[in-house]
Design an enzyme around this catalytic site. Structure first.
Site: not given
Length: 201
Positions: A7, A9, A15, A46, A90-91, A133, A152, A155
């Site tokens: 991952d 972030e 982040e 968001r 990563s997302d 992922k 972490d 997701n």
């Protein structure tokens, strides 16, 4: 044959949304996948806040330009890439992630894409593939690779559990308690130790 999937972030860089929340003074944007498991719901939330507040891609990229890798992350990644194939899974989005790849020595980044309007506002987002992922590590397995994965957040869990070895790195107490089957550590030294152990080094 192994590929290490990491991952981005929280593992290698801070982040992005938290950094922008602090920069813009919008605390609602501090919510991440550590707290909200539903990524689609989180991103729509968001985007709505950004629209309400009048912030677009430029303001977020200005914040990203000031973000540096976490202390020790670049050195960890350099050492890891000296003996293993590494892919950042990563997302995040190319518009966010690529400036950070320059600071990490340009590792391979597999991520998603934002839809930006002519006015610079974020209109939508396109996920690279469903359950990206998980689908990525399944794809590597189909090509004859085993995977070691680290993450972490909620997701990341499918990716970690599908891999030969999954490691929670600096995760929350809640996520660690809910997933006692996964290894967990707080330092790059311990993370490197787990990876080398899995590779027989």
């Amino acid at each position: 044959m192994y590929i290490v999937c990491s991952d981005l972030e929280g593992i290698l860089v801070p982040e992005i949304w938290v950094a922008f929340a602090e920069e813009s003074g919008i605390p609602e944007l501090k919510i991440t996948t550590r707290e909200e498991p539903d990524y689609d719901k989180l991103m729509k939330y968001r985007i709505n806040i950004l629209r309400e507040k009048g912030y677009g891609i430029k303001e977020i990229q200005d914040t990203i330009s000031g973000i540096d890798p976490l202390p020790g992350a670049k050195e960890f990644l350099d050492e890891l890439r000296s003996f293993a194939q590494v892919v950042i899974v990563s997302d995040t989005f190319t518009q966010f992630g690529m400036p950070l790849m320059a600071k990490l020595g340009y590792p391979t980044l597999l991520c998603n894409e934002l839809v930006i309007g002519e006015d610079g506002m974020i209109e939508d987002f396109n996920m690279r593939i469903d359950r990206s992922k998980y689908s990525t590590v399944k794809g590597f397995h189909a090509m004859g690779y085993d995977t070691i994965a680290m993450g972490d957040s909620y997701n990341d869990l499918e990716m970690l559990k599908e891999s030969k070895l999954g490691i929670l790195f600096r995760s929350t107490d809640t996520i660690k308690a809910e997933n006692p089957d996964l290894l967990s550590c707080e330092t790059y030294e311990d993370l490197m130790g787990y990876i080398k152990g899995a590779l027989g080094l």
